[in-house]
Design a protein around this motif. Structure first.
Motif, short mmCIF file in Angstrom:
data_model
loop_
_atom_site.label_atom_id
_atom_site.label_comp_id
_atom_site.label_asym_id
_atom_site.label_seq_id
_atom_site.Cartn_x
_atom_site.Cartn_y
_atom_site.Cartn_z
N ARG A 190 39.56 50.65 -2.69
CA ARG A 190 39.76 51.40 -1.67
C ARG A 190 40.14 52.79 -1.83
O ARG A 190 40.73 53.14 -2.96
CB ARG A 190 41.10 50.60 -1.14
CG ARG A 190 41.02 49.37 -0.50
CD ARG A 190 42.17 48.61 0.24
NE ARG A 190 42.16 47.22 0.31
CZ ARG A 190 42.25 46.45 -0.69
NH1 ARG A 190 42.93 47.02 -1.80
NH2 ARG A 190 42.09 44.97 -0.62
N VAL A 191 39.72 53.79 -1.32
CA VAL A 191 39.82 55.18 -1.41
C VAL A 191 40.64 55.72 -0.25
O VAL A 191 40.26 55.42 0.75
CB VAL A 191 38.71 56.01 -1.46
CG1 VAL A 191 38.81 57.48 -1.83
CG2 VAL A 191 37.86 55.58 -2.53
N ALA A 192 41.66 56.37 -0.73
CA ALA A 192 42.68 56.97 0.33
C ALA A 192 43.48 58.09 -0.43
O ALA A 192 44.07 57.83 -1.57
CB ALA A 192 43.57 55.82 0.98
N ASP A 193 43.85 59.30 0.41
CA ASP A 193 44.48 60.18 -0.20
C ASP A 193 44.30 60.61 -1.55
O ASP A 193 45.15 60.79 -2.32
CB ASP A 193 46.03 59.83 -0.13
CG ASP A 193 46.70 59.08 1.20
OD1 ASP A 193 46.24 60.04 2.28
OD2 ASP A 193 47.41 58.20 1.32
N GLY A 194 43.26 60.70 -1.79
CA GLY A 194 42.62 61.39 -3.34
C GLY A 194 42.62 60.46 -4.17
O GLY A 194 42.41 60.91 -5.29
N PHE A 195 42.92 59.05 -3.77
CA PHE A 195 43.13 58.10 -5.14
C PHE A 195 42.15 56.93 -4.64
O PHE A 195 41.96 56.66 -3.40
CB PHE A 195 44.45 57.82 -5.20
CG PHE A 195 45.48 58.55 -6.00
CD1 PHE A 195 45.35 58.69 -7.18
CD2 PHE A 195 45.98 59.49 -5.21
CE1 PHE A 195 46.17 59.69 -7.92
CE2 PHE A 195 46.92 60.49 -5.91
CZ PHE A 195 47.01 60.52 -7.19
N ALA A 196 41.55 56.34 -5.79
CA ALA A 196 40.81 55.01 -5.52
C ALA A 196 41.55 53.96 -6.33
O ALA A 196 42.14 54.16 -7.23
CB ALA A 196 39.57 55.11 -6.45
N THR A 197 42.02 53.05 -5.38
CA THR A 197 42.84 51.68 -5.97
C THR A 197 41.91 50.86 -6.00
O THR A 197 41.23 50.27 -5.06
CB THR A 197 43.93 51.70 -5.18
OG1 THR A 197 44.79 52.92 -5.01
CG2 THR A 197 44.85 50.49 -5.69
N ALA A 198 41.88 49.93 -7.21
CA ALA A 198 40.98 48.93 -7.32
C ALA A 198 41.65 47.49 -7.88
O ALA A 198 42.82 47.60 -8.46
CB ALA A 198 39.84 49.20 -8.23
N THR A 199 41.07 46.31 -7.39
CA THR A 199 41.48 45.10 -7.81
C THR A 199 40.05 44.36 -8.30
O THR A 199 39.19 44.55 -7.64
CB THR A 199 41.71 44.43 -6.74
OG1 THR A 199 42.94 44.89 -6.19
CG2 THR A 199 42.30 42.70 -7.29
N VAL A 200 40.28 44.04 -9.63
CA VAL A 200 39.12 43.58 -10.26
C VAL A 200 39.45 42.05 -10.50
O VAL A 200 40.59 41.69 -11.38
CB VAL A 200 38.79 44.25 -11.52
CG1 VAL A 200 37.63 43.59 -12.27
CG2 VAL A 200 38.65 45.80 -11.27
#
Length: 87
Positions: free
Chosen positions: A10-20
């Motif tokens: 997920r990309v929001a507010d300049g950051f990518a957050t990932a679950t792997v």
């Protein structure tokens, strides 16, 4: 090498957050690199027969898992990385 890797980003507010989600069949002593800088590990869930370690100084990866015994392991990793300014 893992048998399967499923990644949700997920990309929001300049950051990518990932679950792997990783399914890894390993021999005792095998190493699975998890993260490379500048990514930051925010959560990891792994079996007791796997050990989380920082990679050796100068290594390309920042975090890695080491199998303490032979087996099949299901691992969940969450990390965050800042989106490059050029995108």
């Amino acid at each position: 090498m893992p048998e399967s890797v499923i990644q949700e980003v997920r990309v929001a507010d300049g950051f990518a957050t990932a679950t792997v989600r990783i399914h890894w069949q390993a021999e005792k002593g095998e190493v699975l690199p998890l993260l490379y800088e500048p990514a930051v590990l925010t959560h990891v869930n792994y079996p007791k027969s796997v050990k989380l370690e920082a990679a050796a100084p100068g290594a390309r990866s920042a975090q890695q898992l080491v199998a303490q015994s032979r087996g099949e392991f299901d691992i969940e990793v969450q990390y965050q990385i800042q989106r490059p300014s050029w995108t």
